[in-house]
Design an enzyme around this catalytic site. Structure first.
Site, PDB file in Angstrom:
ATOM      1  N   HIS A  28       0.814  -1.211   0.000  1.00 34.51           N
ATOM      2  CA  HIS A  28       0.000   0.000   0.000  1.00 34.51           C
ATOM      3  C   HIS A  28       0.851   1.265   0.000  1.00 34.51           C
ATOM      4  O   HIS A  28       0.361   2.349  -0.288  1.00 34.51           O
ATOM      5  CB  HIS A  28      -0.886   0.039   1.257  1.00 34.51           C
ATOM      6  N   GLU A  49       6.179  -3.018  13.403  1.00 33.64           N
ATOM      7  CA  GLU A  49       5.752  -1.615  13.309  1.00 33.64           C
ATOM      8  C   GLU A  49       5.811  -0.904  14.661  1.00 33.64           C
ATOM      9  O   GLU A  49       6.041   0.307  14.713  1.00 33.64           O
ATOM     10  CB  GLU A  49       4.341  -1.509  12.718  1.00 33.64           C
ATOM     11  N   GLN A 112      -6.657  -5.838   3.985  1.00 33.43           N
ATOM     12  CA  GLN A 112      -6.123  -5.021   5.085  1.00 33.43           C
ATOM     13  C   GLN A 112      -6.973  -3.776   5.348  1.00 33.43           C
ATOM     14  O   GLN A 112      -6.464  -2.751   5.795  1.00 33.43           O
ATOM     15  CB  GLN A 112      -4.659  -4.634   4.810  1.00 33.43           C
ATOM     16  N   GLY A 413       4.007   2.967  30.640  1.00 38.23           N
ATOM     17  CA  GLY A 413       4.689   1.839  31.286  1.00 38.23           C
ATOM     18  C   GLY A 413       4.809   0.673  30.336  1.00 38.23           C
ATOM     19  O   GLY A 413       4.544  -0.470  30.691  1.00 38.23           O
TER      20      GLY A 413
END
Ligand code: TPP
Length: 574
Positions: A28, A49, A112, A413
């Site tokens: 894409h 990612e 997707q 955290g």
């Protein structure tokens, strides 16, 4: 001449001064990557990612510029959402460009696609939008970049559907980026703040991420030197005043150490871009009767947990410059004794852990490991810390001399940040050494990034403190339920060194305290990405601060109006 959407996007990024983007490929996105080739925009391709997002976040923290990450439609976007969330909570300026299914295939179950990425990003971004026309790409990209940096910084999402990216159009203008003057305080506010400070007996300055992102280090040093007021830093702001400066009080938890040692509490505090919340122990580290001057670029922070005496809506650096200009015209009380008490207290752990074995059999005490590792580092080395207690051991021993020299966990955290943070820092500072300290649990969350370090020749040394467990969780369960009730908190031997070696890193496996320093020196000398796997002692529990214990007691006494840590103790009597 015609151009596609990818070319326009990259032209805009380049014009804004973007030098690098952290990415993971997806079809894409190809027009963007082709344009990066043509226009020479550096790409660091990661193996997850989330790692790309965290690395972009770290790059932003190191440079003060917008960190750019690019993730593909669907799973690429959902993977990077954690990094976006972290940047949002910590106020780090980041542009995430997400691919998306073609506009023309809306509601047809495309590849997707079928999820509303913009809606998913909205609660954790300053701005999130979809580009629907190719000729809008420059304008929307420029707006995204401005938004990430404006006011309190933060992440933005720009979703670019594949058909919008591939479409070719006649070329269109790329916006100019103006130099921005930042808001300074009024003279009246400066005078009120200085009056309060001048009358104080035990004044303190507390700096946070707002001071880091406003580039306030030089102005802070000048003002602190002139007035002699001691400075505490939250972990984003370590190094704004060097740890060895006689006015440096170190981290905010040292305020609790001061209190536990019976030293009278501060009576006036100047907060610069530091929020009240978990890192100030709710509102307790600075007592209610302490007068408060708070400087922030976001007015929502004034009065969040306690009243403010002087609230200044302005840039931290500009405010310090203005404070110093007026402060230079008057004499200041000598607070040398107060500052030296504060500074002396900041190294309390050196005495507390003085008796550790030097050359004994393992497993290695994590404090000992940290002391040996930090002693091998030069004054400019950047330390990234990740893991439950591991990051806290690192935090205790690391000595930051420059802004951004220590990067640890923020409000999310989030385990797994260490290795990507180190990559972002190394890209931002190719001439400096970068070391990542990580618990074995946290190491597993982004262990694949050894590959990215090798392919991009990033000589980061990753030190795994391997107690064969999710250590902080084990200690929590032990305290809450007893040692015979451990569940899903133990791990195996984990040869993280061998994993790293498999990707092409230098590696070392260390079981004895006496071998830590030699392994670290060899790793640094290899000048390659490296992993040192140190077997550490699971029985070594990171000390709960006296302040946290007091908090637990307050919780038991029914005073529940504050953030309380640690949660386990507080919940026992629920
Ligand atoms: C992404 C993520 N998952 C789970 C947690 C919950 N958590 C907090 S501390 C911790 C244990 C960390 O273990 P490790 O990284 O080995 O460090 P240690 O405490 O042993 O030093 C866990 C699982 C978290 N904070 N972030």
């Amino acid at each position: 001449m015609t151009v596609d959407g990818g070319a326009l996007l990259v032209q805009t990024l380049k014009k804004a001064g973007t030098e690098v983007a952290f990415v993971l490929h997806g079809g894409h996105l190809d027009p963007i990557f082709q344009a990066c080739l043509d226009q020479d925009l550096r790409l660091i391709d990661t193996r997850h990612e989330a790692a790309a997002g965290h690395a972009a976040d770290a790059y932003a923290r190191q440079t003060g510029r917008v960190g750019v990450a690019i993730a593909t439609a669907g799973p690429g976007f959902t993977n990077i959402l954690t990094a976006i969330t972290q940047a949002y909570l910590d106020g780090s300026p980041m542009l995430v460009i997400a691919g998306a299914a073609p506009l023309r295939d809306a509601e047809k179950w495309p590849l997707q696609g079928g999820i509303d990425q913009v809606a998913m990003a909205k609660p954790v971004t300053k701005w999130a939008a979809q580009v629907t026309r190719t000729d809008q790409i420059p304008h929307m990209t420029a707006h995204a970049l401005r938004t990430a940096l404006s006011g309190r910084p933060g992440p933005v999402l720009l979703e670019v559907p594949i058909d919008v990216l591939f479409r070719r159009i006649d070329t269109c203008p790329i916006p100019e980026f103006a130099e921005i003057e930042r808001p300074a305080p009024t003279q009246a506010a400066v005078d009120r703040a200085l009056d309060l400070l001048a009358d104080a007996e035990r004044p303190i300055i507390v700096v946070g991420g707002g001071a880091l992102f406003s580039g306030a280090a030089d102005a802070l040093r000048t003002f602190a030197c002139r007035t002699g007021i001691p400075v505490f830093c939250n972990n984003k702001a370590y190094g704004l005043l060097p740890a060895d400066d006689p006015r440096c009080g170190g981290g905010l938890s040292n305020l609790a150490v001061l209190r536990a040692s019976g030293v009278a509490a501060p009576d006036v505090a100047l907060f610069l871009g530091a929020r009240f919340g978990m890192f100030t122990g709710g509102d307790r580290l600075v007592p209610q009767d302490c007068r408060l001057i708070q400087v922030d670029i976001d007015a929502r922070e004034f009065g969040r947990l306690r009243p403010v005496d002087v609230a200044i809506l302005a840039d931290c650096r500009e405010t310090l410059v203005a404070l110093d200009a007026t402060a230079s015209q008057c004499p200041w009380p000598g607070w040398t004794e107060w500052a030296s008490t504060v500074h002396g207290m900041s190294r309390w752990h050196e005495a507390a852990y003085a008796e550790l074995p030097q050359n004994d059999e393992g497993p290695v005490h994590p404090y000992h490991a940290m002391r040996e590792i930090m002693d091998c580092l030069d004054a400019d080395t950047i330390v990234c810390a990740d893991g439950g207690e591991s990051s806290q051991w690192a935090d205790l021993v690391a000595k930051a001399r420059h802004p951004g020299q220590f990067m640890g966990h923020g409000y999310l955290g989030c385990l797994g940040i260490g290795m990507p943070f180190a990559m972002g820092a190394q890209i931002a500072h190719p001439d400096r050494r970068v070391v990542c300290i990580v618990g074995d649990g946290a190491a597993g969350l982004n262990v694949q990034e050894f590959d990215t370090m090798v392919r991009h020749d990033l000589p980061i040394v990753t030190v795994v403190l391997n107690n064969k467990a999710w250590g902080m969780c084990v200690h929590g369960q032990q305290s809450m339920y007893g040692s015979n009730r451990l569940v899903v908190t133990t791990l195996g031997e984990g040869r993280y060194d061998q994993v790293a070696e498999g990707f092409g890193c230098f590696s070392a496996y260390v079981e004895r305290p006496g071998d830590v320093a030699a392994a670290m020196r060899e790793a640094l000398a290899s000048n390659r990405p490296a992993c040192i796997n140190i077997i550490t002692d699971l029985d070594a529990v990171f000390g709960v601060t006296p302040e946290a214990e007091a908090s637990a007691k307050a919780a038991k006494a029914g005073k529940r109006d504050e953030i309380e840590m640690p949660y386990y103790d507080n919940l026992k009597d629920e």
